[in-house]
Design an enzyme around this catalytic site. Structure first.
Site, short mmCIF file in Angstrom:
data_model
loop_
_atom_site.label_atom_id
_atom_site.label_comp_id
_atom_site.label_asym_id
_atom_site.label_seq_id
_atom_site.Cartn_x
_atom_site.Cartn_y
_atom_site.Cartn_z
CD1 TRP A 87 0.26 -1.20 3.02
CD2 TRP A 87 -0.26 0.86 3.41
NE1 TRP A 87 0.57 -0.81 4.43
CE2 TRP A 87 0.43 0.68 4.75
CE3 TRP A 87 -0.70 2.30 3.63
CZ2 TRP A 87 0.60 1.19 5.79
CZ3 TRP A 87 -0.39 3.01 4.57
CH2 TRP A 87 0.05 2.52 5.84
CG HIS A 88 0.73 3.31 -2.58
ND1 HIS A 88 2.00 3.03 -3.42
CD2 HIS A 88 -0.07 2.32 -3.38
CE1 HIS A 88 1.89 2.41 -4.49
NE2 HIS A 88 0.68 1.81 -4.31
N PRO A 89 1.69 4.58 2.05
CG PRO A 89 3.48 3.88 3.67
CD PRO A 89 2.94 3.30 2.19
CB ALA A 90 4.51 8.27 0.86
#
Length: 146
Positions: A72-75
Site C-alpha cells: 500500500w502507499h503510506p506516502a
C-alpha cells in the site's frame, strides 16, 4: 514496526479508511501460511482487500532483520494529488504516513554504513537530479531518471 506507534496512529490504521490500495495479485494469507520459509522469515502485520474484494497481505516485517514490506502507499496522502485516484488526504492519513516516514528514517540512522568521502556522498545525493512530471504518462506524478 508498529511497536512504538502511538495509540492514535494504531486507531487511524485499524478503524479508519485512510490508506491507499491500488493493487491486485497480492499474497493471500492462505498462500503465506503454506510457505514455511516465508512464514519463518516474515510475520504478517496487516491485511486488506484489493480492488476486487480479495484479502491480501498489505504489510509484513521480517522477524529478525529490519526488512519491511508494504503493499500500500503510506506516502501518497502527503505527496500525491490526483482527481482520478481515491487518495485520502485527511489529517489522520497524513499523520499515519508521517509515522512510517519517521520510522524508516530512524531505521536508516541505525546503519553504520557511510560514504568513504564527503565528495562521494555529495555525488550520490538526490539533489543532483531534477524530478520529471510524469502524471500524464504513468501512475506516479513525479519520477527521477538517471
Amino acid at each position: 514496526m508498529l511497536g512504538s506507534a502511538p495509540d492514535h496512529i494504531i486507531d487511524y490504521l485499524t478503524k479508519k479508511d485512510i490508506n491507499y490500495n491500488n493493487h491486485y495479485r497480492g499474497i493471500t494469507p492462505e498462500t503465506f501460511q503454506k510457505d514455511e520459509k516465508l512464514k519463518e522469515f516474515f510475520q504478517i502485520v496487516s491485511t486488506n482487500k484489493d480492488r476486487k474484494g480479495k484479502t491480501f497481505i498489505s504489510t509484513m516485517e521480517a522477524r529478525k532483520y529490519p526488512i519491511y514490506m508494504f503493499q500500500w502507499h503510506p506516502a501518497k496522502p502527503q505527496f500525491e494529488w490526483s482527481a482520478v485516484k481515491d487518495i485520502k488526504h485527511t489529517q489522520e492519513a497524513i499523520l499515519a504516513g508521517q509515522y512510517f516516514a519517521d520510522f524508516f528514517v530512524n531505521q536508516a540512522r541505525l546503519s553504520s554504513h557511510r560514504f568513504p568521502s564527503r565528495k562521494e556522498e555529495k555525488a550520490a545525493l538526490m539533489y543532483n537530479y531534477n524530478p520529471i512530471y510524469t502524471g500524464d504518462m504513468i501512475t506516479m506524478l513525479q519520477c527521477y531518471f538517471w
